[in-house]
Design a protein around this motif. Structure first.
Motif, PDB file in Angstrom:
ATOM      1  N   ASP A 144      15.804  18.382  -8.537  1.00  0.00           N
ATOM      2  CA  ASP A 144      14.598  18.687  -9.297  1.00  0.00           C
ATOM      3  C   ASP A 144      14.580  20.161  -9.680  1.00  0.00           C
ATOM      4  N   LEU A 145      13.897  20.437 -10.758  1.00  0.00           N
ATOM      5  CA  LEU A 145      13.751  21.793 -11.259  1.00  0.00           C
ATOM      6  C   LEU A 145      12.269  22.067 -11.460  1.00  0.00           C
ATOM      7  N   LEU A 146      11.829  23.262 -11.103  1.00  0.00           N
ATOM      8  CA  LEU A 146      10.466  23.678 -11.423  1.00  0.00           C
ATOM      9  C   LEU A 146      10.509  24.553 -12.664  1.00  0.00           C
ATOM     10  N   ARG A 147       9.756  24.167 -13.683  1.00  0.00           N
ATOM     11  CA  ARG A 147       9.536  25.046 -14.829  1.00  0.00           C
ATOM     12  C   ARG A 147       8.147  25.657 -14.685  1.00  0.00           C
ATOM     13  N   ASN A 148       7.921  26.791 -15.348  1.00  0.00           N
ATOM     14  CA  ASN A 148       6.582  27.369 -15.337  1.00  0.00           C
ATOM     15  C   ASN A 148       6.192  27.838 -16.725  1.00  0.00           C
ATOM     16  N   ASP A 149       4.905  28.054 -16.916  1.00  0.00           N
ATOM     17  CA  ASP A 149       4.405  28.419 -18.231  1.00  0.00           C
ATOM     18  C   ASP A 149       4.637  29.886 -18.562  1.00  0.00           C
ATOM     19  N   GLY A 150       5.340  30.603 -17.683  1.00  0.00           N
ATOM     20  CA  GLY A 150       5.766  31.961 -17.999  1.00  0.00           C
ATOM     21  C   GLY A 150       7.132  31.988 -18.652  1.00  0.00           C
ATOM     22  N   LEU A 161      14.341  27.244  -8.666  1.00  0.00           N
ATOM     23  CA  LEU A 161      15.249  26.296  -8.031  1.00  0.00           C
ATOM     24  C   LEU A 161      14.819  25.999  -6.604  1.00  0.00           C
ATOM     25  N   ASP A 162      14.487  27.036  -5.854  1.00  0.00           N
ATOM     26  CA  ASP A 162      14.126  26.900  -4.439  1.00  0.00           C
ATOM     27  C   ASP A 162      12.619  26.907  -4.267  1.00  0.00           C
ATOM     28  N   GLY A 163      11.989  28.031  -4.534  1.00  0.00           N
ATOM     29  CA  GLY A 163      10.551  28.102  -4.355  1.00  0.00           C
ATOM     30  C   GLY A 163      10.015  29.491  -4.609  1.00  0.00           C
ATOM     31  N   ALA A 164       8.715  29.642  -4.400  1.00  0.00           N
ATOM     32  CA  ALA A 164       8.037  30.915  -4.600  1.00  0.00           C
ATOM     33  C   ALA A 164       7.088  31.154  -3.437  1.00  0.00           C
ATOM     34  N   LEU A 165       6.876  32.429  -3.122  1.00  0.00           N
ATOM     35  CA  LEU A 165       5.957  32.834  -2.063  1.00  0.00           C
ATOM     36  C   LEU A 165       5.058  33.914  -2.614  1.00  0.00           C
ATOM     37  N   LEU A 166       3.751  33.653  -2.623  1.00  0.00           N
ATOM     38  CA  LEU A 166       2.777  34.603  -3.147  1.00  0.00           C
ATOM     39  C   LEU A 166       2.027  35.258  -2.002  1.00  0.00           C
ATOM     40  N   GLY A 167       1.914  36.583  -2.094  1.00  0.00           N
ATOM     41  CA  GLY A 167       1.230  37.334  -1.060  1.00  0.00           C
ATOM     42  C   GLY A 167       1.899  38.677  -0.861  1.00  0.00           C
ATOM     43  N   ALA A 168       1.299  39.507  -0.018  1.00  0.00           N
ATOM     44  CA  ALA A 168       1.825  40.847   0.223  1.00  0.00           C
ATOM     45  C   ALA A 168       1.559  41.247   1.664  1.00  0.00           C
ATOM     46  N   ALA A 169       2.190  42.334   2.073  1.00  0.00           N
ATOM     47  CA  ALA A 169       2.010  42.877   3.421  1.00  0.00           C
ATOM     48  C   ALA A 169       1.838  44.382   3.324  1.00  0.00           C
ATOM     49  N   ASP A 170       1.190  44.953   4.355  1.00  0.00           N
ATOM     50  CA  ASP A 170       1.030  46.403   4.372  1.00  0.00           C
ATOM     51  C   ASP A 170       2.299  47.057   4.907  1.00  0.00           C
ATOM     52  N   ASP A 171       2.248  48.367   5.084  1.00  0.00           N
ATOM     53  CA  ASP A 171       3.438  49.098   5.526  1.00  0.00           C
ATOM     54  C   ASP A 171       3.896  48.691   6.924  1.00  0.00           C
ATOM     55  N   SER A 172       2.991  48.103   7.704  1.00  0.00           N
ATOM     56  CA  SER A 172       3.342  47.653   9.050  1.00  0.00           C
ATOM     57  C   SER A 172       3.822  46.207   9.078  1.00  0.00           C
ATOM     58  N   GLY A 173       3.864  45.582   7.904  1.00  0.00           N
ATOM     59  CA  GLY A 173       4.323  44.196   7.832  1.00  0.00           C
ATOM     60  C   GLY A 173       3.237  43.161   8.044  1.00  0.00           C
ATOM     61  N   ARG A 174       1.971  43.604   8.149  1.00  0.00           N
ATOM     62  CA  ARG A 174       0.874  42.663   8.338  1.00  0.00           C
ATOM     63  C   ARG A 174       0.430  42.107   6.993  1.00  0.00           C
ATOM     64  N   ALA A 215      -1.120  33.757   2.319  1.00  0.00           N
ATOM     65  CA  ALA A 215       0.094  33.407   1.586  1.00  0.00           C
ATOM     66  C   ALA A 215      -0.100  32.076   0.892  1.00  0.00           C
ATOM     67  N   CYS A 216       0.681  31.888  -0.148  1.00  0.00           N
ATOM     68  CA  CYS A 216       0.771  30.592  -0.818  1.00  0.00           C
ATOM     69  C   CYS A 216       2.253  30.327  -1.052  1.00  0.00           C
ATOM     70  N   ALA A 217       2.740  29.209  -0.521  1.00  0.00           N
ATOM     71  CA  ALA A 217       4.151  28.842  -0.677  1.00  0.00           C
ATOM     72  C   ALA A 217       4.250  27.665  -1.634  1.00  0.00           C
ATOM     73  N   ILE A 218       5.170  27.778  -2.586  1.00  0.00           N
ATOM     74  CA  ILE A 218       5.441  26.713  -3.549  1.00  0.00           C
ATOM     75  C   ILE A 218       6.889  26.309  -3.349  1.00  0.00           C
ATOM     76  N   GLY A 219       7.112  25.086  -2.874  1.00  0.00           N
ATOM     77  CA  GLY A 219       8.451  24.700  -2.455  1.00  0.00           C
ATOM     78  C   GLY A 219       9.033  23.536  -3.228  1.00  0.00           C
ATOM     79  N   ASN A 220      10.147  23.804  -3.893  1.00  0.00           N
ATOM     80  CA  ASN A 220      10.994  22.722  -4.392  1.00  0.00           C
ATOM     81  C   ASN A 220      11.999  22.376  -3.299  1.00  0.00           C
TER      82      ASN A 220
END
Length: 351
Positions: free
Chosen positions: A206-212, A217-230, A254-259
């Protein structure tokens, strides 16, 4: 006899660039001490040379890396006609992919040749580089919506893309990082890759296409961490088909999008259950911190993971920009982005 193209993406492909779909998403993954800083991936560019004297005066690497040479030798020993190509632009990738075009169609569409005797091997330093080639395949063969042909599957916007032989350029990643080749159980030894290309079978994925305008192929992870990794909180609406995982009011970590399963875990937290790149579905999860109180009134924070599976997912940030990784490439999301599945759209050569 097969004609095999061994395609490597040159280091210029990893220059700082835009977000996914703009040509800046094919950067190499970080390797300590392996080249200049790459802002497209947050690390350093991959060393694409074999011997040190393979570099040109301007720093470009014209000598293929050792795994590429070994794979070419294995293919040649089996009677294949082999050509090694280093592409440093989308146009140069497209020149290679044009060799897989089928005969002219009555509708005038460019379509892959299902009976071709040509074979494509992509020597990739990262999943992002492999994704860059698949993205160009999609752009080449996806028909405009106004010219959708009758022989295109009803659940797809692209035809069956030509299979790709995957030659990982960093064998160590099979243990230190679960790249897509490791997840799929694909061979990493150059001779085994050559055997899979010549004797194996296409394994459709399977392939994920997006409107961008890009693909995943694998997936996406949305989110961020501070300088300490939190992890830092952010807010956004996350929908999977008709299911709403967050309406935009909850603080998300976090939000994980997994193919596939590259982003199935965040530290010790299992985000995705069992993503399968052959089931025609995308698995999505959000991690939400929930405050509870004990019998003595003490506050406790537990992490609630909400999951859903479906054909499409949409994420709408509520405030500011949300950093993300998509197949290892960095970007920022500031407006609504939708991903959808293309079942069995691309393929790898598997033994």
């Amino acid at each position: 006899m097969y004609d095999v193209v061994l395609l490597t993406l040159g280091s210029e492909r990893d220059a700082p660039g835009g977000a996914c779909g703009s040509g800046g998403c094919c950067g190499a993954a970080p390797q300590d001490g392996a080249g200049p800083t790459d802002s497209a991936t947050g690390g350093t560019t991959a060393d694409v040379c074999a011997p040190a004297d393979g570099a040109t005066a301007d720093g470009r690497c014209d000598t293929p890396r050792v795994p590429v040479l070994a794979c070419a030798e294995a293919l040649t020993a089996r009677g294949a006609r082999v050509e090694t190509v280093t592409a440093r632009s989308d146009a140069e990738i497209d020149e290679v992919l044009a060799r897989f075009d089928g005969p002219p169609r009555p509708d005038g569409l460019t379509w892959p040749d299902p009976d071709t005797k040509a074979r494509l091997v992509v020597a990739s330093a990262s999943d992002a580089q492999l994704r860059a080639v698949v993205r160009r395949l999609v752009r080449r063969y996806a028909p405009p919506p106004s010219r959708r042909p009758d022989d295109l599957p009803g659940n797809r916007t692209v035809p069956d893309l030509p299979p790709i032989g995957v030659l990982p350029l960093d064998p160590a990643r099979s243990t230190t990082h679960r790249d897509l080749a490791a997840q799929l159980g694909l061979p990493r030894d150059p001779a085994a890759v050559a055997a899979a290309v010549l004797d194996g079978r296409p394994r459709r994925l399977d392939l994920l296409r997006n409107d961008g305008g890009s693909v995943t192929l694998d997936g996406a992870l949305l989110g961020a961490a501070d300088d300490s990794g939190r992890p830092l909180h952010w807010r956004g609406r996350v929908e999977v088909d008709d299911a709403v995982l967050s309406n935009g009011d909850d603080p998300l970590l976090a939000c994980a999008i997994g193919n596939a399963g590259g982003y199935a875990r965040l530290d010790d937290v299992a985000l995705l259950g069992d993503p399968d790149p052959t089931d025609g579905l995308v698995e999505v999860a959000v991690a939400v911190p929930v405050v509870t109180r004990s019998a003595l009134g003490r506050k406790r924070v537990r992490l609630e993971v909400r999951r859903a599976r479906g054909r499409a997912v949409a994420v709408l940030p509520r405030e500011g920009k949300v950093p993300f990784l998509d197949d290892g490439a960095e970007g920022e999301l500031s407006r609504k982005r939708s991903w959808w599945t293309e079942p069995g759209a691309w393929a790898v050569w598997a033994s």
